[in-house]
Design a protein around this motif. Structure first.
Motif, PDB file in Angstrom:
ATOM      1  N   TRP A  13       0.568  -1.046   0.266  1.00 43.84           N
ATOM      2  CA  TRP A  13       0.039   0.108   0.109  1.00 43.84           C
ATOM      3  C   TRP A  13       0.585   1.335  -0.028  1.00 43.84           C
ATOM      4  O   TRP A  13       0.060   2.565  -0.635  1.00 43.84           O
ATOM      5  N   SER A  17       0.018   3.894  -2.642  1.00 43.26           N
ATOM      6  CA  SER A  17       0.402   5.533  -2.011  1.00 43.26           C
ATOM      7  C   SER A  17       1.497   5.851  -3.033  1.00 43.26           C
ATOM      8  O   SER A  17       0.939   7.237  -3.600  1.00 43.26           O
ATOM      9  N   SER A  18       2.841   5.905  -2.762  1.00 41.88           N
ATOM     10  CA  SER A  18       3.202   7.265  -3.468  1.00 41.88           C
ATOM     11  C   SER A  18       3.785   6.857  -4.473  1.00 41.88           C
ATOM     12  O   SER A  18       3.728   7.785  -5.366  1.00 41.88           O
ATOM     13  N   THR A  26      -5.759   8.183  -7.933  1.00 47.73           N
ATOM     14  CA  THR A  26      -6.080   7.858  -6.364  1.00 47.73           C
ATOM     15  C   THR A  26      -5.076   6.626  -5.921  1.00 47.73           C
ATOM     16  O   THR A  26      -4.989   6.073  -7.333  1.00 47.73           O
ATOM     17  N   ALA A  27      -5.556   6.340  -5.409  1.00 49.32           N
ATOM     18  CA  ALA A  27      -3.714   4.856  -4.911  1.00 49.32           C
ATOM     19  C   ALA A  27      -5.189   4.085  -4.714  1.00 49.32           C
ATOM     20  O   ALA A  27      -4.757   2.695  -4.728  1.00 49.32           O
TER      21      ALA A  27
END
Length: 112
Positions: A13, A17-18, A26-27
């Motif tokens: 995750w 996310s990065s 969006t992640a």
């Protein structure tokens, strides 16, 4: 990209996310794309995109056949064997071929 760089982060995750922030999505969206890629390459269970697209096309063709050809609506209750025999018997019918060609071309077979 996520799978290639996942080892550089503390968790998957964190990698998602990065990378999502860097590419402007969006992640959650990126995570769904990664999961879909894993299904498609066989590393995750599920229905590959190619198979899902083929099923959607067949379902769309079935809906169109039922909508445009009254006899097809009655065929939905037949077994696969009975339907196969019926199709084989009618395969040389001009009406049958016109209907299939019209649907394959994306036309409205009921307009004939």
């Amino acid at each position: 990209m996520v799978l290639d760089h996942q080892g550089e982060y503390s968790s998957r995750w964190a990698a998602v996310s990065s990378i999502a922030a860097k590419i402007g999505c969006t992640a959650q969206t990126l995570n769904e794309w990664v999961k879909k890629a894993e299904v498609d390459d066989g590393s995750r269970p599920g229905l590959p995109s190619e198979v899902a697209e083929k099923m959607k096309a067949l379902e769309r063709e079935n809906r169109e056949l039922r909508r445009t050809h009254p006899r097809w609506a009655a065929l939905s209750g037949l077994s696969d064997l009975a339907l196969t025999v019926l199709i084989d018997v009618n395969k040389d019918s001009a009406e049958w071929n016109d209907l299939r060609l019209s649907i394959a071309a994306g036309g409205d077979a009921s307009a004939k």
